[in-house]
Design a protein around this motif. Structure first.
Motif, short mmCIF file in Angstrom:
data_model
loop_
_atom_site.label_atom_id
_atom_site.label_comp_id
_atom_site.label_asym_id
_atom_site.label_seq_id
_atom_site.Cartn_x
_atom_site.Cartn_y
_atom_site.Cartn_z
N UNK A 1 -5.98 -0.56 -1.33
CA UNK A 1 -4.84 0.25 -0.90
C UNK A 1 -3.57 -0.56 -1.13
N UNK A 2 -2.43 0.09 -1.08
CA UNK A 2 -1.17 -0.61 -1.31
C UNK A 2 -0.97 -1.71 -0.26
N UNK A 3 -1.30 -1.39 1.00
CA UNK A 3 -1.18 -2.39 2.07
C UNK A 3 -2.19 -3.50 1.86
N UNK A 4 -3.41 -3.11 1.48
CA UNK A 4 -4.45 -4.11 1.23
C UNK A 4 -4.07 -5.06 0.12
N UNK A 5 -3.45 -4.54 -0.94
CA UNK A 5 -3.02 -5.38 -2.05
C UNK A 5 -1.95 -6.38 -1.60
N UNK A 6 -1.01 -5.92 -0.80
CA UNK A 6 0.05 -6.80 -0.33
C UNK A 6 -0.49 -7.88 0.62
N UNK A 7 -1.63 -7.61 1.26
CA UNK A 7 -2.25 -8.58 2.16
C UNK A 7 -3.21 -9.52 1.44
N UNK A 8 -3.32 -9.37 0.12
CA UNK A 8 -4.26 -10.18 -0.66
C UNK A 8 -4.13 -11.69 -0.41
N UNK A 9 -2.93 -12.26 -0.35
CA UNK A 9 -2.82 -13.71 -0.17
C UNK A 9 -3.48 -14.25 1.09
N UNK A 10 -3.60 -13.42 2.12
CA UNK A 10 -4.18 -13.90 3.38
C UNK A 10 -5.62 -13.46 3.55
#
Length: 272
Positions: A254-263
């Protein structure tokens, strides 16, 4: 020559969109991998495109002005390689493209070798349905870091903003091409990759097998992988499994999941 460079820079958005539309049509009519069509493909493409537009807007807002200031300061103070030697415009332009492409290769390789940088870059590699829109799929953190590092690079090399714009136009056109899910003959791919990065070459880089993932770092010209011995080819590209093992779960895509990828707590790609 400088006028031509400025005109090319101004035409960059139109050319980039034209290449995108052409490749979207090509991979629709003659796809290499038979990915899901219809709504799933549309959602996948829109998500990647939103990331690309957001990154582009952020770069334009926060960094282009700074790059211009750095380029003007370096020119006024005669700092940087191109300012020291003052070559003819054509030579300067070719040299700028080569130096920027060499830096892009080095930066890409660092993103795979340095764990902190990989945490951001793996968002790009987590796409198991790689197509032309994947060329836009980069984490904003990676874009910010690379944009900051470009400031001292501009000064050291004595680059002009026009040089950067022309390089990005050439580079991004090739990046869209080699990410596209298009059918191209092995013969044509072999001839093209003598000069530029091709779809067969870059599919290897997006493999889930780490020995393949950690190869083919070039973005525009393919020569850097040959010089630095990171070139690798798979004679059966249809056998390559794209993506990263730890990002198969839908929540990561998801878009949110992608943005959280670094953590996200995940491993490096499969080494076996």
């Amino acid at each position: 020559m400088m006028l031509l460079l400025i005109q090319m820079a101004d035409a960059k958005p139109f050319i980039a969109i034209s290449v995108l539309v052409l490749l979207l049509a090509w991979e629709t009519m003659h796809p290499f991998f038979d990915f899901a069509e219809g709504g799933k493909r549309l959602g996948h493409g829109v998500k990647n495109f939103v990331l690309g537009v957001s990154n582009g807007a952020m770069t334009a807002l926060l960094f282009v002005g700074v790059w211009l200031l750095a380029a003007n300061w370096a020119e006024q103070n005669q700092i940087g390689l191109l300012n020291w030697f003052s070559p003819p415009a054509v030579v300067a332009s070719v040299g700028a493209v080569l130096m920027l492409d060499a830096w892009t290769y080095a930066w890409h390789r660092m993103n795979h070798r340095i764990p902190f940088l990989w945490r951001f870059h793996r968002m790009h590699h987590s796409d198991s349905h790689m197509d032309v829109t994947t060329a836009n799929r980069f984490h904003i953190g990676e874009i910010i870091i690379s944009s900051v590092l470009r400031i001292p690079l501009i000064v050291l090399l004595g680059l002009k903003l026009e040089h950067i714009a022309v390089y990005e136009l050439l580079m991004f056109s090739v990046v869209q091409f080699h990410h596209a899910n298009i059918s191209i003959s092995a013969k044509w791919d072999r001839w093209l990759r003598v000069l530029i990065v091709t779809p067969f070459m870059h599919k290897v880089h997006h493999s889930r097998w780490q020995l393949e993932t950690d190869s083919n770092y070039s973005s525009f010209l393919s020569i850097w992988d040959r010089i630095f011995r990171s070139f690798r080819i798979n004679e059966k590209p249809e056998s390559i499994i794209l993506g990263l093992d730890d990002f198969n779960d839908g929540s990561h895509q998801t878009l949110i999941g992608l943005l959280k990828t670094p953590v996200a707590k995940t491993r490096r790609p499969n080494q076996k």
